[in-house]
Design a protein around this motif. Structure first.
Motif, PDB file in Angstrom:
ATOM      1  N   VAL A 246      56.262  -7.602  -7.034  1.00  0.00           N
ATOM      2  CA  VAL A 246      55.360  -6.833  -7.901  1.00  0.00           C
ATOM      3  C   VAL A 246      54.467  -7.810  -8.673  1.00  0.00           C
ATOM      4  O   VAL A 246      53.254  -7.578  -8.828  1.00  0.00           O
ATOM      5  CB  VAL A 246      56.170  -5.922  -8.864  1.00  0.00           C
ATOM      6  N   GLY A 247      55.066  -8.923  -9.109  1.00  0.00           N
ATOM      7  CA  GLY A 247      54.298  -9.955  -9.825  1.00  0.00           C
ATOM      8  C   GLY A 247      53.167 -10.494  -8.962  1.00  0.00           C
ATOM      9  O   GLY A 247      52.031 -10.662  -9.435  1.00  0.00           O
ATOM     10  N   ILE A 248      53.448 -10.758  -7.676  1.00  0.00           N
ATOM     11  CA  ILE A 248      52.398 -11.218  -6.751  1.00  0.00           C
ATOM     12  C   ILE A 248      51.308 -10.156  -6.633  1.00  0.00           C
ATOM     13  O   ILE A 248      50.112 -10.451  -6.735  1.00  0.00           O
ATOM     14  CB  ILE A 248      52.982 -11.498  -5.333  1.00  0.00           C
ATOM     15  N   PHE A 249      51.736  -8.907  -6.446  1.00  0.00           N
ATOM     16  CA  PHE A 249      50.749  -7.829  -6.282  1.00  0.00           C
ATOM     17  C   PHE A 249      49.835  -7.748  -7.510  1.00  0.00           C
ATOM     18  O   PHE A 249      48.615  -7.622  -7.375  1.00  0.00           O
ATOM     19  CB  PHE A 249      51.460  -6.489  -6.026  1.00  0.00           C
ATOM     20  N   GLU A 253      45.748  -8.201  -7.774  1.00  0.00           N
ATOM     21  CA  GLU A 253      44.916  -7.056  -8.153  1.00  0.00           C
ATOM     22  C   GLU A 253      44.249  -7.214  -9.510  1.00  0.00           C
ATOM     23  O   GLU A 253      43.492  -6.348  -9.916  1.00  0.00           O
ATOM     24  CB  GLU A 253      45.763  -5.779  -8.140  1.00  0.00           C
ATOM     25  N   GLN A 254      44.581  -8.283 -10.222  1.00  0.00           N
ATOM     26  CA  GLN A 254      44.047  -8.357 -11.598  1.00  0.00           C
ATOM     27  C   GLN A 254      42.545  -8.650 -11.619  1.00  0.00           C
ATOM     28  O   GLN A 254      41.993  -9.156 -10.684  1.00  0.00           O
ATOM     29  CB  GLN A 254      44.798  -9.408 -12.428  1.00  0.00           C
TER      30      GLN A 254
END
Ligand SMILES: Nc1ncnc2c1ncn2[C@@H]1O[C@H](COP(=O)(O)OP(=O)(O)OP(=O)(O)O)[C@@H](O)[C@H]1O
Ligand SMILES: [Mg+2]
Length: 254
Positions: A246-249, A253-254
Motif C-alpha cells: 500500500v505504501g508503494i501504491f 499515486e501521490q
C-alpha cells in the motif's frame, strides 16, 4: 495510466507486485485491468482466471491481428472479471510463444498499445505483467506504457542487469515511446536484518537509481497469498507486507 512491471531477471516479483498493486488500486475504487503477457501465466493463475477455452486470452487478442477476420473483436471483449471487485484481467496464454515470431516479422509491435489505448475510457489503471525477457511482448508493453516499474530482489545479480535495462528503456523512449519513464525500482524481498540487501540498495541510491523509499520485505505471506489465489489486500489487509505494498501504491499515486 498504463504501467509495466519489467525486469529481464526472473523471480524478482514482477507477477506478485503487478497483481498486488493492481488489487490495491481496485480496492481504492479505481477500475483496474491487469494484462498478463507471460507464457507462464502466473498473474492469471494468481487471480484464478485461467479460462483458456473461452478464446479470450491475450494470445487471442494478438492472433486476430495476423488472421483475417470480418469482425475484429474489441479489446474490451478480452477483459474478464476476477473475484476482486473493480479488477479485470486479460488472461495470459502459453500460446503467446507460438505466435511471437509471426507477430514480430509482421511488425505488430504497436498492437498492444492500440488495444490498451482503446480501453482508456474503461479503466483508470492498467498494470502489465511481463516475462523475464526482452521479447516481442515486453517490447510491446514498454511501447504501450507510460511508466515502468522495475522490481529487484536485492541480490548482487540484480544490479548487473539494471544498467543495460536503463539503456534499453532510453532507446525505446527515443525510438518508439517518448512518454515512457522509469517510475521507480522496487526493492523486493528486502531482509532488513541482513547486510547485503541494505548494501545493494544503498549502492543503487548512490548511483542515482530511482529506488522507491518503501521496501518490500520477504514474507511467507506472499506465498500463502499465491496459494489462496487472493491478493494480499483481500487475504491479509493489515499484514506488514500488505501495508508496504500500500505504501508503494501511495508513493506512485501521490
Ligand atoms: N516479498 C516477497 N516475500 C516472499 N516471497 C516473495 C516475495 N515476492 C515474491 N516472492 C516469491 O518469489 C517467487 C517469484 O516471484 P514472482 O513470480 O512474482 O516473480 P517474477 O519476477 O514474476 O518471476 P518470473 O520472472 O518468473 O515471471 C514467487 O514464488 C513468489 O511467491
Ligand atoms: Mg512473473
Amino acid at each position: 495510466m498504463i504501467r509495466v512491471l519489467f525486469n529481464k531477471k526472473g523471480g524478482v516479483g514482477k507477477s506478485s507486485l503487478s497483481v498486488n498493486l493492481a488489487a490495491i488500486a481496485a480496492h481504492r475504487g479505481l477500475k483496474t485491468l491487469i494484462v498478463d503477457l507471460d507464457t507462464q501465466c502466473n498473474s492469471t493463475a494468481y487471480l484464478d482466471a485461467q479460462k483458456e477455452q473461452d478464446k479470450n486470452t491475450i494470445a487471442d487478442l494478438f492472433e486476430q491481428t495476423i488472421t483475417f477476420h470480418l469482425h475484429r473483436r474489441h479489446a474490451k471483449e478480452f477483459c474478464q472479471t476476477t473475484d476482486v471487485k473493480n479488477l479485470d484481467i486479460i488472461a495470459g496464454s502459453p500460446r503467446l510463444a507460438e505466435l511471437e515470431s509471426e507477430l514480430d516479422s509482421r511488425h505488430k509491435i504497436y498492437k498492444l498499445k492500440e488495444a490498451l489505448t482503446s480501453l482508456s475510457e474503461d479503466y483508470d489503471r492498467i498494470f502489465i505483467d511481463t516475462a523475464p525477457a526482452l521479447n516481442f511482448y515486453s517490447m510491446s508493453a514498454l511501447i504501450a506504457a507510460k511508466r515502468c516499474l522495475i522490481p529487484i530482489d536485492c541480490d548482487d545479480f540484480a544490479r548487473q542487469g539494471l544498467y543495460s535495462l536503463q539503456q534499453k528503456i532510453a532507446e525505446i523512449r527515443e525510438d518508439h515511446n517518448d512518454e515512457l519513464e522509469v517510475e521507480g525500482i522496487i526493492a523486493n524481498q528486502y531482509m532488513s536484518n541482513a547486510n547485503l540487501p541494505k548494501q545493494i540498495v544503498e549502492e543503487l541510491i548512490a548511483e542515482n537509481y530511482p529506488v522507491l523509499p518503501q521496501y518490500i520485505s520477504q514474507s511467507v505471506k506472499m506465498r500463502e497469498s499465491h496459494q489462496a489465489k487472493k491478493p494480499l489486500i483481500k487475504l491479509a489487509p493489515n499484514h506488514k507486507l500488505t501495508q508496504s505494498l500500500v505504501g508503494i501504491f501511495d508513493i506512485l499515486e501521490q
